[in-house]
Write an enzyme that holds these catalytic residues in place. Structure first.
Site: not given
Lengths: 601, 269
Positions: A121, A235, A251, A376, A411
């Site tokens: 990620f 974010q 998303l 988000h 984040r």
């Protein structure tokens, strides 16, 4: 006289996502009379939407990984604004929390040697996300839900909390709310309360968040006198769907990029190579060949720029579209079809495949997805003591998205699910210890309760006032247009005055149709929290005159080291107004500072 | 933009009626978009559940033109628009208001299930499982608890009295998930046969047809469960095998006794 039911417990957890469930499990396992109160049905909270995975340095795929690297990635990804102790606890304890889920029945995807598989990620140096395809949030919430049921924890579903109450000595002792199916009022009294209410994204027009994400916990804590930090740090996820309009903002997991997907503009250019910031240059590939080799060999190659932290990728997409290199619907192209086999995509990303096929008529194994940034996650939140998750007011604890500090200004993907588990448990521990040692009573003021109930019910009695949905729509327009991904001082000031004007419309809201399961009325009772939270975001954004992480100021495009040393703290002053004050970040110990410098690659 | 009439059931446990809302539909819209627009503009008190709007939470189940669907995953352009689009609440559950039903039956049945009881972990404190061994369970864990399989199941759809002793398809896949879980030690087969009504299912596969996650409920859960339950009751070879091999699974009575006092989730009534 307003009628209400009164229920007395030891620990009340508000919110039934990952953090709330984990907190309640901890308190119940310690023998306390524990209940969960949540706005939706059990198992439907926003955690269920999390797709990619839970970050934990288990070292199952890359044995080089350990908590120190995870700590470093989290602090650097958060642009140095994160709370060091939270980041340390999070990195150290995540692996145990993941393994614990297996002992409660979770079935994660496996490595060849039978351990939990971990995926790549953005911002994580090693493949670190424990996952189940791309439906990890569902696995997490279902496992915790089933554990909570096995422990026989009381759950008050579809119950909204309006206000927290204190006893005469100032400890949080009660919560007033109502059961949505009946509209009947309820007062919970308890020795400790845990807020685990999640995020605030409902106040933006294009958002990954559901109707629940109205910032209830942020507002409840503020109104009760707690400190809130870093509210300017929102974010915007780089990859939300952009078409059809009805799903705009939905998303698209970062797992698409983690598993090999790349971003291209309308000219076919893999543009992320043009946006590698200095701070990540040493660990980011500057050519396609190296970036592509990285998937097989993390040690001798640098990470593809598509896997930079989310704030970098979101800003880059925004810049490409602004420069006229976007697609027909204002997004850019996310392509995994040309990079991975159809079988691989369907195995690793089944719900993305399903989502695009059914909602957009796009087959992601054959064509690129058009994506763009979407609101988000809020990094900011209730200021907590890292080890106990205690807020700054006695009797109140917070965990998960509603708590601030761990993620700093940005984040990393995958750090949210592990955050829920680590700090959900710690909030449960903190609240239990507090409840066990508490000697004062939980007497609450019935006059105050009646005032809260009367205020909540007022829109039902009012005739010919304004539709709450109109107010919500105007708030979403304001936040989307003026407090979005790129901000400027003049627009923020305008936003603040628009929010003030919206607040003045609240006393004129009216709804028809009775008190039982009435969404219009439910929204009317959510709006005060939404407006308070939007004020905090905007005020924080005005004060932070720099760009850092999720907070980007067009008029102050660079990071300012002086701002990197402070949190903006918001709280109510003596006359009930929200005020902002800069306060120094907790000083990181030298041995942890040393970790940040080590091994940029 | 196409014109369409949305015919939505309005009412509560006392009764109600369908109400027509003429509206226009834009490209790509799903039923939930249209319901939301009606809510925002015409009927702010129109009750419906929703959360994720992406087919992941299972909140917005309703009967669209007579069949259970997720409103968030049903595109308007898949429905005929010459006739009104009829949206009704799930029939099997008591109505709270409009499209919202009291689904606490499902939560009660989940509580009556003897929970996961894992064997001890390996020497390093963690478990080893092979991908192939977790995949059966993972199919069932895709379940988003939309309860549409429960809604369509005629055992309880047409016979309210069966609810007391019938867990239903959603719970059968949960039993099968645990039955096939590499780590679980509870044996729930006798309970399934005697108290959870597995025998009532006559395999019409209605549940499989409505599952939005495409879980093969009948083929992969209910039929294998029926076979295992029969084996457990009548197969002398299996019985002898268990005696000889000293199965570590708890007996059904032990498993059922885990919860002597079943207690429902508070349904906020």
């Amino acid at each position: 006289m307003a009628e209400y039911e009164q229920i007395d417990l030891d620990v009340v957890v508000i919110g039934a996502g990952g953090a709330g469930l984990r907190a309640a499990i901890e308190a119940k396992q310690r023998g306390l009379r524990t209940a969960i109160v949540c706005k939706s049905l059990l198992g439907k909270a926003h955690t269920v939407m999390a797709e990619g995975g839970a970050a934990a340095a288990m070292g199952n795929v890359w044995s080089e990984d350990n908590w120190k690297v995870h700590f470093r990635d989290t602090i650097r990804g958060g642009k140095m604004l994160g709370n060091w102790r939270m980041a340390q606890l999070h990195a150290q304890e995540s692996p145990d929390r993941i393994h614990e889920l297996e002992a409660w029945g979770a079935l994660f995807d496996r490595t060849k040697d039978g351990r939990i598989h971990q995926r790549d990620f953005g911002g994580h140096r090693y493949a670190r996300l424990a996952h189940v395809g791309d439906r990890t949030g569902l696995e997490l919430i279902r496992t915790l839900q089933q554990r909570a049921v096995a422990l026989d924890i009381d759950v008050f579903m579809e119950t909204k909390i309006l206000r927290l109450l204190k006893n005469p000595s100032g400890e949080v002792s009660g919560a007033v709310g109502y059961h949505r199916p009946t509209g009947k009022m309820v007062v919970f009294t308890a020795k400790a309360f845990v807020l685990a209410t999640g995020g605030i994204g409902r106040s933006w027009k294009y958002s990954t968040n559901s109707w629940e994400s109205t910032g209830d916990g942020h507002a409840l804590a503020l109104w009760a006198g707690a400190d809130i930090i870093d509210m300017e740090c929102m974010q915007f996820h780089p990859t939300g769907m952009v078409w059809p309009l009805s799903v705009r903002g939905l998303l698209v997991t970062e797992g698409v990029r983690g598993d090999g997907g790349i971003l291209r503009n309308s000219e076919g250019q893999r543009f992320m190579f043009n946006y590698i910031p200095e701070v990540f240059a040493a660990e980011t590939a500057d050519n396609e060949a190296e970036a592509d080799r990285w998937y097989e060999d993390h040690i001798n190659n640098r990470r593809p720029p598509e896997l930079l932290p989310r704030d970098e990728v979101a800003r880059s997409i925004n810049a490409e579209v602004k420069a006229g290199r976007g697609g027909p619907h204002g997004g850019v192209y996310l392509d995994i079809a040309s990079r991975r086999s159809s079988e691989f995509i369907q195995r690793q990303l089944p719900s993305m495949y399903h989502q695009f096929k059914e909602l957009a008529g796009v087959d992601i194994t054959k064509e690129a997805m058009e994506v763009g940034p979407t609101c988000h996650y809020i990094m900011g939140g209730i200021r907590v003591e890292p080890d106990t998750a205690a807020s700054t007011i006695p009797g109140l604890f917070a965990a998960g998205e509603v708590a601030g500090g761990l993620h700093g200004a940005n984040r990393l993907g995958g750090n949210s699910l592990s955050d829920l588990l680590v700090f959900g448990r710690r909030a449960g521990m903190g609240a239990s210890d507090y409840a066990d040692s508490r000697t004062s009573g939980t007497t609450v003021d019935s006059t105050e309760i009646e005032r809260i109930i009367d205020e909540a019910r007022a829109p039902l009695a009012r005739e010919g006032g304004e539709n709450p949905y109109d107010l919500q729509r105007d708030l979403q327009e304001t936040m989307q247009n003026l407090v979005g991904i790129i901000r400027t001082g003049t627009e923020l000031t305008q936003a603040l005055s628009e929010i003030d004007a919206l607040k003045e419309r609240v006393p004129n809201l009216s709804v028809n149709g009775g008190i039982a399961y009435n969404p219009g009325w439910n929204l009317a009772t959510d709006l005060p929290a939404m407006l308070s939270v939007c004020t905090m975001v905007t005020m924080g954004a005005i004060e932070r005159k720099e760009s850092r992480g999720g907070h980007t100021r067009d008029d102050y495009p660079k990071s300012d080291p002086a701002f990197g040393k402070i949190n903006f703290v918001q709280r109510l002053n003596g006359s009930g107004e929200c005020v902002v004050s800069p306060e120094p970040l907790p000083e990181m110990p030298d041995e942890l500072k040393a970790l940040l410098e080590e091994g940029a690659h | 933009m196409a014109d369409v009439v949305m015919r939505i059931w309005r009412g509560d446990s006392e009764g109600g009626e369908f109400q027509d809302f003429p509206t226009q539909v834009s490209e790509g819209e799903v039923v939930l978009d249209v319901v939301h627009r009606i809510q925002a503009e015409d009927a702010p008190d129109l009750a419906c559940r929703w959360n994720c709007k992406a087919g992941k939470c299972g909140s917005c189940s309703a009967e669209i033109n007579g069949l259970p669907h997720l409103m968030c995953m049903t595109r308007m352009d898949t429905l005929p628009t010459e006739e009104p689009v009829v949206i009704a609440p799930m029939k099997t559950f008591p109505i709270i208001r409009d499209l919202v039903t009291d689904v606490s039956f499902n939560y009660e049945m989940a509580r009556r299930l003897p929970p996961f009881a894992p064997k001890d972990p390996g020497p390093d404190g963690t478990y080893r499982m092979q991908q192939i061994d977790v995949e059966r369970g993972q199919e069932f864990r895709k379940c988003i608890e939309c309860f549409m399989c429960q809604d369509i199941c005629h055992v309880i759809r047409d016979h309210e009295e069966n609810k007391e002793h019938y867990a239903g398809p959603r719970l059968f896949i949960r039993y099968m998930e645990l039955e096939s879980h590499p780590l679980d030690t509870n044996d729930r087969r006798e309970l399934l046969r005697e108290e959870m009504g597995l025998g009532y299912c006559n395999i019409t596969k209605c549940c499989t047809e409505v599952c939005p996650e495409h879980i093969k409920i009948t083929d992969n859960a209910i039929i294998p469960l029926k076979e295992r339950v029969v084996d457990a009751s009548y197969d002398p070879v299996a019985w002898l095998g268990r005696k000889i091999l000293r199965r570590t699974k708890k007996t059904a009575t032990e498993a059922a006794n885990h919860r002597t006092d079943p207690k429902p989730v508070k349904a906020s009534q």
